[in-house]
Design an enzyme around this catalytic site. Sequence first.
Site, PDB file in Angstrom:
ATOM      1  CB  SER A 201      35.165  18.955 -65.487  1.00 45.00           C
ATOM      2  OG  SER A 201      36.221  19.404 -64.643  1.00 45.00           O
ATOM      3  CB  SER A 325      39.216  18.254 -49.349  1.00 44.83           C
ATOM      4  OG  SER A 325      39.799  16.965 -49.297  1.00 44.83           O
ATOM      5  CE1 TYR A 351      42.558  20.067 -53.467  1.00 46.46           C
ATOM      6  CE2 TYR A 351      42.249  18.646 -51.571  1.00 46.46           C
ATOM      7  CZ  TYR A 351      41.754  19.247 -52.712  1.00 46.46           C
ATOM      8  OH  TYR A 351      40.450  19.018 -53.082  1.00 46.46           O
TER       9      TYR A 351
END
Length: 478
Positions: A201, A325, A351
Amino acid sequence: MFCREQVAQLRDAQHEIRERGAELVIVGNGAPHFARAFREDFALDGPLLVDPELRAYRSAGLRRGRVEIFSPRVAWNGLRAIRSGARQQAVQGDPWQLGGVFVIRPDGKLTFAHRSREAGDHAPVADVLAALAPDAPPVEETVAAPRAQVWLGRALGALVDPFIVNSFDRTGFRIHALRFDPNDLDVDLGGRRCLVTGANSGIGFETARALADLGAEVVLLCRNRERGEEAVARIRAETGNARVSLEVLDVSKLADVRAVGARLAASRVDVLVHNAGVLPDARTETDDGLETTFATHVVGPFLLTKLLRKRLEESPDGRVIWVSSGGMYTRALNLTDPNWKKRAYDGVVAYAETKRAQVVLSELWARELAGTSVVVNAMHPGWADTPAVASSLPLFHRITKAILRTPAEGADTVVWLAASPKARETGRFWFDREARRTHFVPFTRNSEREARDLWKLCEKRARSGGKTPDARRRKVAR
């Protein structure tokens, strides 16, 4: 109104088009329900396709019209369209996207190409019909972004990039995309084998689909077999590429990584994309005694790279991409408690710290593989509307949903780094196809010693997991 005018012109010539053995195929960027209404309005009986993510438009080198709307000819074109009966309806899709007309033979040869330079700049129907003649010569061309468009993209980018929201969101992507060279991804990846983790996904799926569409053999590495098989079937159907397969892999489980890595290393490996990611609310630990985020983003990918190193070096054009990120800009490399045993757990901080570690590892692997054919890079995709964002950051998703990038836009730089001949620079951090700095504030910088300590930590954890030898012996005794 302009697209309606061009469609009406081609529809009126449809009988002549079919007499020449061709079919009129219309592609729009609105929603499916709008396409159905469009079909009814124009009494169309041929194929009508929708491309809301503008992939076909970008592949064809079609312009977006922010520069061209100021042309003095647009007003005249609008008057002409109104006189012909075309009227502006509700705007659907991207209102700035310009169109074009192409004649493509069954063998894939292009005999006519018209890319609108401004709103209302249409292809002459007579020229389209002439290109359908059996002896029509093929068009040899390379598509380049107009200089004014590239200049505008850079100028607007300089304005929005200091502001995170306007740079990371969909507006930022569309501004940055003005300077993209359409030829960068005019490549054939036939014969290349690409591995993508977390590919069922979001960004991973779009990366796998785009690489398959470019002709590569693609292996989806997914935790969930059912969702992975669904993704494989969808990519095969949408790209026509049967060389798409699944390996079930939870990259946080080192035993899985070793077993699957051994199978993957039995064949060639040209591209390895580290995309799998997690953002848990509470601290969880893997069977190896590693905090799950650290295992998924850092130790597991490190071990997989190590296991596939030989195959990557054998490739004439090996590439490793770490999908990091923009959140890594907020954190420094943390080696004092990467396993979160001494701190109160914060999933968002965990994260961001591991995404910082990915960037450092990318730089280290680039040095480790210097002198080989392998280039190693990290990137960040901006803010994309993925299932992971919706489930892990529901409040952020609700607030920003209207401005988030599509998963395909988030994946664009991953695909560029994996496929483009221009993306051969190594050890850099990329955003929207451009190398970016890795630090904005001094406190996030790490020393060379800390970088090497991260490498040693990954080596140690990849060998033994997160448990000490005494802890492992106690577990066996129990």
